[in-house]
Design an enzyme around this catalytic site. Sequence first.
Site, PDB file in Angstrom:
ATOM      1  N   PRO A   9       0.784  -1.222   0.000  1.00 36.65           N
ATOM      2  CA  PRO A   9       0.000   0.000   0.000  1.00 36.65           C
ATOM      3  C   PRO A   9       0.826   1.287   0.000  1.00 36.65           C
ATOM      4  CG  PRO A   9      -0.224  -1.177   2.087  1.00 36.65           C
ATOM      5  CD  PRO A   9       0.467  -2.094   1.130  1.00 36.65           C
ATOM      6  N   ASN A  10       0.357   2.220  -0.790  1.00 37.28           N
ATOM      7  CA  ASN A  10       0.893   3.590  -0.876  1.00 37.28           C
ATOM      8  C   ASN A  10       2.234   3.685  -1.613  1.00 37.28           C
ATOM      9  OD1 ASN A  10      -1.265   4.848   0.612  1.00 37.28           O
ATOM     10  ND2 ASN A  10      -0.453   3.774   2.386  1.00 37.28           N
ATOM     11  N   ARG A  17       4.101  11.112  -1.889  1.00 39.90           N
ATOM     12  CA  ARG A  17       4.009  10.997  -0.431  1.00 39.90           C
ATOM     13  C   ARG A  17       5.368  11.309   0.225  1.00 39.90           C
ATOM     14  NH1 ARG A  17       4.660   4.596   1.187  1.00 39.90           N
ATOM     15  NH2 ARG A  17       3.883   5.360   3.165  1.00 39.90           N
ATOM     16  N   TYR A  22      10.805   9.258   1.344  1.00 37.83           N
ATOM     17  CA  TYR A  22      10.822   8.264   0.260  1.00 37.83           C
ATOM     18  C   TYR A  22      11.444   8.777  -1.044  1.00 37.83           C
ATOM     19  CZ  TYR A  22       7.682   5.872   3.458  1.00 37.83           C
ATOM     20  OH  TYR A  22       7.145   5.263   4.570  1.00 37.83           O
ATOM     21  N   ASN A  74       8.170  -5.326  -0.753  1.00 43.50           N
ATOM     22  CA  ASN A  74       8.049  -4.219   0.185  1.00 43.50           C
ATOM     23  C   ASN A  74       6.575  -4.195   0.581  1.00 43.50           C
ATOM     24  OD1 ASN A  74       7.786  -1.890   1.607  1.00 43.50           O
ATOM     25  ND2 ASN A  74       8.983  -0.623   0.190  1.00 43.50           N
ATOM     26  N   ALA A  77       3.028  -0.692   4.933  1.00 43.09           N
ATOM     27  CA  ALA A  77       2.587  -0.764   6.338  1.00 43.09           C
ATOM     28  C   ALA A  77       2.135  -2.164   6.743  1.00 43.09           C
ATOM     29  CB  ALA A  77       1.479   0.249   6.578  1.00 43.09           C
ATOM     30  N   GLU A  98      12.855  -8.972   1.857  1.00 40.66           N
ATOM     31  CA  GLU A  98      11.997  -7.841   2.229  1.00 40.66           C
ATOM     32  C   GLU A  98      12.798  -6.550   2.080  1.00 40.66           C
ATOM     33  OE1 GLU A  98       9.380  -8.238   5.662  1.00 40.66           O
ATOM     34  OE2 GLU A  98      10.233  -6.387   6.458  1.00 40.66           O
ATOM     35  N   HIS A 100      12.777  -2.223   2.481  1.00 39.03           N
ATOM     36  CA  HIS A 100      12.157  -0.965   2.894  1.00 39.03           C
ATOM     37  C   HIS A 100      13.010   0.185   2.392  1.00 39.03           C
ATOM     38  CE1 HIS A 100       9.179  -2.995   5.177  1.00 39.03           C
ATOM     39  NE2 HIS A 100      10.136  -3.760   5.674  1.00 39.03           N
ATOM     40  N   ARG A 107      12.641   5.419  12.637  1.00 36.78           N
ATOM     41  CA  ARG A 107      11.332   6.074  12.599  1.00 36.78           C
ATOM     42  C   ARG A 107      10.465   5.648  13.799  1.00 36.78           C
ATOM     43  NH1 ARG A 107       8.992   5.320   6.783  1.00 36.78           N
ATOM     44  NH2 ARG A 107       7.575   6.946   7.569  1.00 36.78           N
TER      45      ARG A 107
HETATM   46  C1  DQA Z   1       8.086   1.280   3.952  1.00 28.31           C
HETATM   47  C2  DQA Z   1       8.113   1.525   5.458  1.00 28.31           C
HETATM   48  C3  DQA Z   1       6.733   1.278   6.076  1.00 28.31           C
HETATM   49  O1  DQA Z   1       6.776   1.522   7.468  1.00 28.31           O
HETATM   50  C4  DQA Z   1       5.709   2.201   5.455  1.00 28.31           C
HETATM   51  O2  DQA Z   1       4.431   1.917   5.970  1.00 28.31           O
HETATM   52  C5  DQA Z   1       5.721   2.155   3.961  1.00 28.31           C
HETATM   53  C6  DQA Z   1       7.001   2.096   3.269  1.00 28.31           C
HETATM   54  C7  DQA Z   1       9.442   1.644   3.289  1.00 28.31           C
HETATM   55  O3  DQA Z   1       9.627   1.231   2.151  1.00 28.31           O
HETATM   56  O4  DQA Z   1      10.264   2.337   3.886  1.00 28.31           O
HETATM   57  O5  DQA Z   1       4.688   2.264   3.317  1.00 28.31           O
HETATM   58  O6  DQA Z   1       7.854  -0.092   3.727  1.00 28.31           O
END
Ligand code: DQA
Length: 143
Positions: A9-10, A17, A22, A74, A77, A98, A100, A107
């Site tokens: 998501p996102n 964002r 990011y 990735n 959240a 995985e 990030h 954070r």
């Molecule tokens: C994320 C870190 C997560 O905590 C966050 O919710 C994201 C992006 C990252 O790529 O740093 O959506 O996975």
Amino acid sequence: MKLLVLNGPNLNFLGIREKGIYGNQDYAYLVNLLNEHAQKGGHELEVFQSNCEGALIDKIQEAYHSGVEGIVINPGAFTHYSYAIRDALASIQVPIVEVHISNVHKREEFRHVSVTAPVCTGQVVGLGLRGYLLAMDYLTGTV
Ligand code: DQA
């Protein structure tokens, strides 16, 4: 090799964002970066993004049936609370990394926990978009 990159998501909102966290590059830039990297190495790649937990799980199950040999994920959240994605990843015998983009350990405290990492081969954290490339290189045995 047949590879799958999954984004939760996102992540389609990259470049929109929280740019301070990011970066400025958008999701299309990331997809292009990944496709070019796969092409250079002679690998087959599918890149998939969804804001929905079930769609990501369906894709993980599909990877089992279609003979995917390595997954970069990735989970966004979902990383921090999706036991359903964790169970899907644990179901398949495929190396999984995985990723990030941000350093989640710098954070908020809720981001320090990953329920998915324990069923992955490894994790790349805080190296920006390049983390995806490092994860792919690991899976293909390039590094
Ligand atoms: C994320 C870190 C997560 O905590 C966050 O919710 C994201 C992006 C990252 O790529 O740093 O959506 O996975």
